[in-house]
Design a protein around this motif. Sequence first.
Motif: not given
Length: 177
Positions: A105-110, A115-118
């Motif tokens: 769970g969660g968000y992809v952080l900056p 590129e594959e996992n924005p």
Amino acid sequence: MLTTVERLRGIMPEMSELDDLLMLQIAAASAAIENYCKRSFRKQSYSERISGHVTSKYINLRNYPVHTIVEIPSVWDYEILDEGRLYRPHGWPTGDHNISISYIGGYVLPKDATEENPRTLPEALELACLLYSQVLLRSPGVKSERVGDISVGYTDDSSSLPPAVISLISPYVGRWI
């Protein structure tokens, strides 16, 4: 961390030579926001133990969005809904902390984006982190000053976030509280 040094440096060019200080402020702001929201925002593996109730068809997981359920022993007929809710039409097995759930769970952080996992972190959370980092850099707890006989007063309210930051992050505060 909910933002990057590069992004903070872009809005505070006068601090461009102090990357270590900027990183510390971002880390402090990120931790304060996550503590206030009572959850983590980073996309990773999580495990929770939850009390089930046969009368409740829903379970809320802390670190949404939920991408995949890795394991829920002895339970298979559930559905993942938006915002980290799990739905089971016949309710959940009743008991105290009897349901163990492992999930991604969660968000992809900056800083973790590729590129594959924005990046998927909502802009409001990054803006809140940037705003609070600026506040921490500009007024590190000083509430009052006096020049004659030199006196400095510090805020006794160090655990509260600025109202603008609270406004930005309030939709992400855990609803299980």
